[in-house]
Design a protein around this motif. Structure first.
Motif, PDB file in Angstrom:
ATOM      1  N   UNK A  17      42.055  27.906  33.868  1.00  0.00           N
ATOM      2  CA  UNK A  17      41.944  28.966  32.872  1.00  0.00           C
ATOM      3  C   UNK A  17      42.851  30.110  33.288  1.00  0.00           C
ATOM      4  N   UNK A  18      44.120  30.055  32.845  1.00  0.00           N
ATOM      5  CA  UNK A  18      45.078  31.067  33.287  1.00  0.00           C
ATOM      6  C   UNK A  18      44.716  32.469  32.855  1.00  0.00           C
ATOM      7  N   UNK A  19      43.853  32.595  31.821  1.00  0.00           N
ATOM      8  CA  UNK A  19      43.503  33.929  31.347  1.00  0.00           C
ATOM      9  C   UNK A  19      42.246  34.481  32.024  1.00  0.00           C
ATOM     10  N   UNK A  20      41.675  33.739  32.959  1.00  0.00           N
ATOM     11  CA  UNK A  20      40.462  34.211  33.634  1.00  0.00           C
ATOM     12  C   UNK A  20      40.731  35.519  34.354  1.00  0.00           C
ATOM     13  N   UNK A  21      39.746  36.407  34.317  1.00  0.00           N
ATOM     14  CA  UNK A  21      39.868  37.726  34.939  1.00  0.00           C
ATOM     15  C   UNK A  21      39.615  37.598  36.433  1.00  0.00           C
ATOM     16  N   UNK A  22      40.599  37.939  37.240  1.00  0.00           N
ATOM     17  CA  UNK A  22      40.467  37.857  38.696  1.00  0.00           C
ATOM     18  C   UNK A  22      39.557  38.984  39.175  1.00  0.00           C
ATOM     19  N   UNK A  23      38.476  38.597  39.852  1.00  0.00           N
ATOM     20  CA  UNK A  23      37.414  39.545  40.173  1.00  0.00           C
ATOM     21  C   UNK A  23      37.067  39.498  41.659  1.00  0.00           C
ATOM     22  N   UNK A  46      34.879  33.745  31.517  1.00  0.00           N
ATOM     23  CA  UNK A  46      36.214  34.338  31.554  1.00  0.00           C
ATOM     24  C   UNK A  46      36.499  35.056  32.872  1.00  0.00           C
ATOM     25  N   UNK A  47      35.528  35.046  33.792  1.00  0.00           N
ATOM     26  CA  UNK A  47      35.679  35.744  35.076  1.00  0.00           C
ATOM     27  C   UNK A  47      35.850  34.724  36.195  1.00  0.00           C
ATOM     28  N   UNK A  48      36.813  34.957  37.068  1.00  0.00           N
ATOM     29  CA  UNK A  48      37.011  34.128  38.254  1.00  0.00           C
ATOM     30  C   UNK A  48      36.830  34.993  39.495  1.00  0.00           C
ATOM     31  N   UNK A  49      35.797  34.716  40.295  1.00  0.00           N
ATOM     32  CA  UNK A  49      35.562  35.460  41.528  1.00  0.00           C
ATOM     33  C   UNK A  49      36.539  34.938  42.584  1.00  0.00           C
ATOM     34  N   UNK A  50      37.486  35.764  42.982  1.00  0.00           N
ATOM     35  CA  UNK A  50      38.522  35.343  43.930  1.00  0.00           C
ATOM     36  C   UNK A  50      38.188  35.731  45.359  1.00  0.00           C
ATOM     37  N   UNK A  68      42.894  41.904  42.665  1.00  0.00           N
ATOM     38  CA  UNK A  68      41.975  41.630  41.546  1.00  0.00           C
ATOM     39  C   UNK A  68      42.256  42.530  40.353  1.00  0.00           C
ATOM     40  N   UNK A  69      41.859  42.034  39.200  1.00  0.00           N
ATOM     41  CA  UNK A  69      41.946  42.830  37.976  1.00  0.00           C
ATOM     42  C   UNK A  69      40.669  43.635  37.757  1.00  0.00           C
ATOM     43  N   UNK A  70      39.557  43.125  38.308  1.00  0.00           N
ATOM     44  CA  UNK A  70      38.255  43.791  38.164  1.00  0.00           C
ATOM     45  C   UNK A  70      37.574  43.831  39.525  1.00  0.00           C
ATOM     46  N   UNK A  71      36.931  44.954  39.795  1.00  0.00           N
ATOM     47  CA  UNK A  71      36.216  45.150  41.052  1.00  0.00           C
ATOM     48  C   UNK A  71      34.754  45.440  40.739  1.00  0.00           C
ATOM     49  N   UNK A  72      33.844  44.612  41.269  1.00  0.00           N
ATOM     50  CA  UNK A  72      32.417  44.927  41.222  1.00  0.00           C
ATOM     51  C   UNK A  72      32.101  45.601  42.549  1.00  0.00           C
ATOM     52  N   UNK A  73      31.812  46.895  42.500  1.00  0.00           N
ATOM     53  CA  UNK A  73      31.784  47.729  43.706  1.00  0.00           C
ATOM     54  C   UNK A  73      30.424  48.365  43.910  1.00  0.00           C
ATOM     55  N   UNK A  74      29.799  48.061  45.045  1.00  0.00           N
ATOM     56  CA  UNK A  74      28.543  48.712  45.424  1.00  0.00           C
ATOM     57  C   UNK A  74      28.838  50.166  45.785  1.00  0.00           C
ATOM     58  N   UNK A  75      28.027  51.088  45.308  1.00  0.00           N
ATOM     59  CA  UNK A  75      28.254  52.497  45.624  1.00  0.00           C
ATOM     60  C   UNK A  75      27.831  52.809  47.044  1.00  0.00           C
ATOM     61  N   UNK A  76      26.677  52.281  47.472  1.00  0.00           N
ATOM     62  CA  UNK A  76      26.112  52.652  48.770  1.00  0.00           C
ATOM     63  C   UNK A  76      26.343  51.556  49.794  1.00  0.00           C
ATOM     64  N   UNK A  77      27.068  51.890  50.861  1.00  0.00           N
ATOM     65  CA  UNK A  77      27.293  50.963  51.966  1.00  0.00           C
ATOM     66  C   UNK A  77      27.152  51.737  53.270  1.00  0.00           C
ATOM     67  N   UNK A 136      36.750  43.699  29.262  1.00  0.00           N
ATOM     68  CA  UNK A 136      37.771  42.972  28.509  1.00  0.00           C
ATOM     69  C   UNK A 136      38.312  43.808  27.355  1.00  0.00           C
ATOM     70  N   UNK A 137      37.454  44.692  26.810  1.00  0.00           N
ATOM     71  CA  UNK A 137      37.868  45.497  25.672  1.00  0.00           C
ATOM     72  C   UNK A 137      38.677  46.725  26.071  1.00  0.00           C
ATOM     73  N   UNK A 138      38.669  47.064  27.354  1.00  0.00           N
ATOM     74  CA  UNK A 138      39.385  48.262  27.811  1.00  0.00           C
ATOM     75  C   UNK A 138      40.874  48.105  27.538  1.00  0.00           C
ATOM     76  N   UNK A 139      41.470  49.122  27.003  1.00  0.00           N
ATOM     77  CA  UNK A 139      42.881  49.043  26.595  1.00  0.00           C
ATOM     78  C   UNK A 139      43.816  49.274  27.771  1.00  0.00           C
ATOM     79  N   UNK A 140      43.913  48.292  28.663  1.00  0.00           N
ATOM     80  CA  UNK A 140      44.952  48.327  29.692  1.00  0.00           C
ATOM     81  C   UNK A 140      44.555  49.044  30.961  1.00  0.00           C
ATOM     82  N   UNK A 141      45.279  48.749  32.020  1.00  0.00           N
ATOM     83  CA  UNK A 141      44.989  49.306  33.326  1.00  0.00           C
ATOM     84  C   UNK A 141      45.347  50.781  33.426  1.00  0.00           C
TER      85      UNK A 141
END
Length: 269
Positions: A17-23, A46-50, A68-77, A136-141
């Motif tokens: 899936x070349x369009x998968x979002x690198x996460x 549509x998400x690929x965890x890299x 990555x194109x998307x970051x799932x980021x914990x606030x507290x570490x 996915x709906x966000x208009x660009x980086x």
């Protein structure tokens, strides 16, 4: 233990899936990372965890390695937080960020003010699907770069309000605690012991410094480098160079000389 920075490949290699979002997932708690990765792979095709990372430093390295194109980021570490990571990123690294937090009162005001994406722990599947759809709906980086800058500015300006409750991370889940249920907190290396009014003691994988800042607006005060007390629990102050306090359960705690005057002002006020 080596920092976590693993790349994942999808099992079905026959249908790329070349369009998968690198996460990338950055969270210091392994069960949280595992659960989020499972949900993404099962419910967000549509998400690929890299990759994954467990700290700010490991996260910065993983971002450089995986782009990555998307970051799932914990606030507290334990060693820095999600905002520290974003501030250390070069301007060229612009990506969507979905913040993940167990502390509803800690940063959501800044997140909402900045139109940022966020999820509360434990992550709800419907909320996760919705967050991915918004990403996915966000208009660009370029737009996301502005969102992140605005977020950081708002977070720095935001005055922390007194938390109505805390979600304390345990090995097997979360313990919901009200500020008034806490007598005092005690440092234990990179952990914090919560001493509760019901007599229980909870060992939490967060530094005392984190809870000191979080609970100060709720009437807590750091009387010693290793101790934060609930001022409402103080029954008596004992004079001395720094002195000591006795709490309403009979616990006696030493007061650092440098913190004595401010403590007396708070107790008198």
């Amino acid at each position: 233990m080596e920092p976590i920075d693993r790349a994942y490949q999808r099992v079905d290699k026959s249908s790329p899936k070349p369009t998968a979002i690198r996460t990338l997932i950055i969270d210091d708690e392994a069960p949280s990372r595992e659960a989020l990765r499972h949900y993404l792979e099962k419910y967000c095709p549509d998400v690929q965890v890299v990759g994954e990372a467990e700290s700010v430093d490991a996260g910065l390295k993983a971002i450089r390695n995986h782009q990555p194109e998307v970051l799932f980021l914990d606030i507290e570490m334990p060693f820095g937080n999600g905002f520290d990571l974003l501030e250390r990123l070069p301007a060229s690294h612009q990506m969507e960020v979905v913040f993940v937090t167990a502390y509803e009162q800690y940063a959501l005001r800044a997140l909402r003010m900045s139109a940022a994406h966020y999820l509360l722990k434990p992550v709800d599947i419907d909320d996760l699907i919705d967050a991915v759809a918004k990403v996915k709906a966000r208009a660009g980086l370029r737009e996301q770069g502005q969102v992140t800058r605005t977020l950081l500015e708002n977070f720095k300006k935001t005055t922390l309000e007194a938390p109505s409750r805390l979600a304390l991370p345990l090995i097997d889940g979360l313990e919901i605690v009200l500020p008034e249920e806490i007598r005092f907190l005690e440092a234990a290396d990179n952990f914090t012991n919560f001493h509760l009014t019901d007599g229980r003691k909870l060992l939490i994988c967060r530094k005392l410094k984190f809870y000191d800042a979080l609970l100060e607006p709720a009437g807590f005060f750091r009387i010693h480098r290793s101790t934060v007390i609930n001022l409402a629990s103080v029954k008596r102050y004992h004079r001395g160079k720094g002195g000591a306090v006795t709490l309403n359960d009979g616990t006696e705690l030493a007061v650092a000389a440098a913190r004595k005057q401010r403590l007396l002002e708070l107790l008198a006020g």
